[in-house]
Design an enzyme around this catalytic site. Structure first.
Site, PDB file in Angstrom:
ATOM      1  N   ARG A  63       0.836  -1.213   0.000  1.00 60.81           N
ATOM      2  CA  ARG A  63       0.000   0.000   0.000  1.00 60.81           C
ATOM      3  C   ARG A  63       0.869   1.261   0.000  1.00 60.81           C
ATOM      4  NH1 ARG A  63      -2.915   2.402   4.806  1.00 60.81           N
ATOM      5  NH2 ARG A  63      -4.233   4.042   3.912  1.00 60.81           N
ATOM      6  N   HIS A  74       0.628   4.078  -2.846  1.00 54.44           N
ATOM      7  CA  HIS A  74       0.236   5.469  -2.548  1.00 54.44           C
ATOM      8  C   HIS A  74       1.362   6.463  -2.831  1.00 54.44           C
ATOM      9  CE1 HIS A  74      -3.633   4.983   0.021  1.00 54.44           C
ATOM     10  NE2 HIS A  74      -3.569   4.080  -0.935  1.00 54.44           N
ATOM     11  N   TRP A  94     -10.183  -8.957   2.997  1.00 53.63           N
ATOM     12  CA  TRP A  94     -10.971  -9.311   1.809  1.00 53.63           C
ATOM     13  C   TRP A  94     -11.168 -10.827   1.682  1.00 53.63           C
ATOM     14  CZ3 TRP A  94      -7.822  -4.987   1.884  1.00 53.63           C
ATOM     15  CH2 TRP A  94      -8.371  -3.786   1.405  1.00 53.63           C
TER      16      TRP A  94
HETATM   17 FE1  HIF Z   1      -6.134  -0.297  -1.602  1.00 56.09          FE
HETATM   18  N1  HIF Z   1      -7.139   0.195   0.079  1.00 56.09           N
HETATM   19  N2  HIF Z   1      -7.369   0.858  -2.716  1.00 56.09           N
HETATM   20  N3  HIF Z   1      -5.066  -0.737  -3.269  1.00 56.09           N
HETATM   21  N4  HIF Z   1      -4.870  -1.393  -0.442  1.00 56.09           N
HETATM   22  C1  HIF Z   1      -6.893  -0.247   1.347  1.00 56.09           C
HETATM   23  C2  HIF Z   1      -5.945  -1.171   1.731  1.00 56.09           C
HETATM   24  C3  HIF Z   1      -5.030  -1.726   0.876  1.00 56.09           C
HETATM   25  C4  HIF Z   1      -8.456   1.542  -2.254  1.00 56.09           C
HETATM   26  C5  HIF Z   1      -8.780   1.748  -0.922  1.00 56.09           C
HETATM   27  C6  HIF Z   1      -8.194   1.076   0.143  1.00 56.09           C
HETATM   28  C7  HIF Z   1      -5.393  -0.368  -4.543  1.00 56.09           C
HETATM   29  C8  HIF Z   1      -6.500   0.310  -4.927  1.00 56.09           C
HETATM   30  C9  HIF Z   1      -7.428   0.873  -4.082  1.00 56.09           C
HETATM   31  C10 HIF Z   1      -3.822  -2.138  -0.930  1.00 56.09           C
HETATM   32  C11 HIF Z   1      -3.330  -2.092  -2.206  1.00 56.09           C
HETATM   33  C12 HIF Z   1      -3.938  -1.464  -3.289  1.00 56.09           C
HETATM   34  C13 HIF Z   1      -7.806   0.373   2.261  1.00 56.09           C
HETATM   35  C14 HIF Z   1      -7.840   0.152   3.765  1.00 56.09           C
HETATM   36  C15 HIF Z   1      -8.617   1.190   1.517  1.00 56.09           C
HETATM   37  C16 HIF Z   1      -9.753   2.056   2.028  1.00 56.09           C
HETATM   38  C17 HIF Z   1      -6.746   0.978   4.470  1.00 56.09           C
HETATM   39  C18 HIF Z   1      -6.739   0.683   5.955  1.00 56.09           C
HETATM   40  O1  HIF Z   1      -7.775   0.920   6.610  1.00 56.09           O
HETATM   41  O2  HIF Z   1      -5.698   0.219   6.468  1.00 56.09           O
HETATM   42  C19 HIF Z   1      -9.233   2.016  -3.380  1.00 56.09           C
HETATM   43  C20 HIF Z   1     -10.512   2.828  -3.295  1.00 56.09           C
HETATM   44  C21 HIF Z   1      -8.598   1.592  -4.515  1.00 56.09           C
HETATM   45  C22 HIF Z   1      -9.059   1.774  -5.973  1.00 56.09           C
HETATM   46  C23 HIF Z   1      -9.879   0.607  -6.397  1.00 56.09           C
HETATM   47  C24 HIF Z   1      -4.413  -0.956  -5.541  1.00 56.09           C
HETATM   48  C25 HIF Z   1      -5.099  -2.025  -6.336  1.00 56.09           C
HETATM   49  C26 HIF Z   1      -5.824  -2.931  -5.441  1.00 56.09           C
HETATM   50  C27 HIF Z   1      -3.782   0.004  -6.568  1.00 56.09           C
HETATM   51  C28 HIF Z   1      -3.431  -1.563  -4.631  1.00 56.09           C
HETATM   52  O3  HIF Z   1      -2.351  -2.152  -4.976  1.00 56.09           O
HETATM   53  C29 HIF Z   1      -3.332  -2.991   0.131  1.00 56.09           C
HETATM   54  C30 HIF Z   1      -2.200  -4.019  -0.004  1.00 56.09           C
HETATM   55  C31 HIF Z   1      -4.085  -2.726   1.251  1.00 56.09           C
HETATM   56  C32 HIF Z   1      -3.967  -3.383   2.628  1.00 56.09           C
HETATM   57  C33 HIF Z   1      -3.126  -2.535   3.543  1.00 56.09           C
HETATM   58  C34 HIF Z   1      -2.951  -3.142   4.916  1.00 56.09           C
HETATM   59  O4  HIF Z   1      -2.516  -2.410   5.802  1.00 56.09           O
HETATM   60  O5  HIF Z   1      -3.228  -4.323   5.122  1.00 56.09           O
END
Ligand code: HIF
Length: 288
Positions: free
Chosen positions: A46, A50, A189
């Protein structure tokens, strides 16, 4: 002074780093039984995303090159809540490898996260150079999880991705979980959040998803157990017909998912980066 300057080391900083060693040291930081589901891998993925996903192809601003995610105000943007945890975990490596840039360190941590949790190998290049806080991107460049397909397209088209690449990227939501104290959303998920699989797609298609009954932001839970979650933005990949074609493809064909994800994630980490001409491309071997 002429003599003195002649003797200065003119090797650029990025060339003085053994990235294979950095890879190994990041991998050694992943496991921690007291953190989340036992691994920092998901939050590293993440962080890498970001740091990179602020890119705007029109103005050619943002992206991982400057690592502006470490500076306020960008570090304080709502979408980045919790990523200080990942940066803090990586900081000792910045001290150990003084010549690595933060941009290279954060993106490499994403590669390590994907690969060491069982995902595909992801090509990666060094040579990003860090920028100061004045290069921070404005708030609002990262996606809002409460919105749907139009918004997701707006955000990822701005970076230069197409529908297939977006659908491939979203498979990374097989990893990790949502935290109420970070995003407000809650839960993983699927049942194996520290293994990179195509389960995002299989769970999305095979389960019945119902709105979670709670005081928090609107999200979905699987009907029989309520153990797993989907964001409103995740659900858009099931309901939008053009996204859905790819979701079905990746649900039944894990190899195609791995190939497409690898290419799209490598592209994400390079958005807006001007690499030195002699920067080599690495394909790191996962550790045993
Ligand atoms: Fe995420 N994502 N992401 N994301 N994400 C969260 C957590 C992770 C979006 C929202 C969230 C991508 C796209 C999108 C990861 C990787 C990727 C969380 C929760 C939110 C809200 C954060 C928290 O509460 O800790 C949205 C709206 C996206 C557009 C669809 C990417 C494709 C899936 C680009 C991507 O690689 C990962 C890994 C996490 C888990 C982080 C963790 O701390 O476990």
């Amino acid at each position: 002074w002429y003599f003195y300057s002649k003797q200065q080391d003119e090797t650029p900083a990025w060339k003085k780093v053994n990235y294979q060693n950095v890879y190994k040291d990041i991998a050694d930081l992943l496991e921690d039984e007291n953190y989340d589901d036992g691994s920092y891998g998901p939050v590293f993925v993440r962080l890498a995303w970001h740091a990179s996903g602020t890119y705007d192809k029109k103005t050619r601003t943002g992206g991982s090159a400057g690592a502006t995610i470490r500076h306020a105000p960008e570090s304080e943007h709502g979408a980045n809540a919790g990523l200080n945890v990942a940066r803090r975990r990586l900081e000792p490596l910045k001290q150990k490898y003084r010549n690595i840039s933060y941009g290279d360190l954060y993106t490499l941590a994403g590669v390590v996260g994907v690969q060491e949790l069982g995902g595909p190998t992801v090509q990666w290049r060094p040579g990003r150079s860090d920028k100061q806080a004045d290069a921070c991107t404005p708030d609002g460049r990262l996606p809002d999880a409460a919105q749907g397909a139009d918004h997701v397209r707006d955000i990822f088209y701005r970076m230069g991705f197409d529908d297939r690449e977006i659908a491939a990227l979203v498979g990374a939501h097989a990893l990790g979980r949502c935290h109420t104290y970070r995003s407000g959303f809650d839960g993983p998920w699927n049942a194996s959040p520290t293994v990179f699989t195509n389960f995002f797609y299989t769970e999305l298609l095979e389960n019945t998803w119902v709105p979670k009954k709670w005081d928090g932001p609107k999200q979905f839970v699987d009907k029989p157990t309520g153990a797993f979650m989907m964001l409103p933005a995740d659900m858009a990949f099931k309901t939008d017909p053009r996204f859905r074609t790819y979701i079905e493809l990746y649900a039944r064909d894990q190899d195609t998912f791995f190939n497409d994800f690898s290419a799209a994630f490598a592209k994400l980490l390079e958005l807006g980066v001007k690499f030195p001409e002699d920067a080599p491309t690495y394909r790191f071997k996962p550790l045993d």
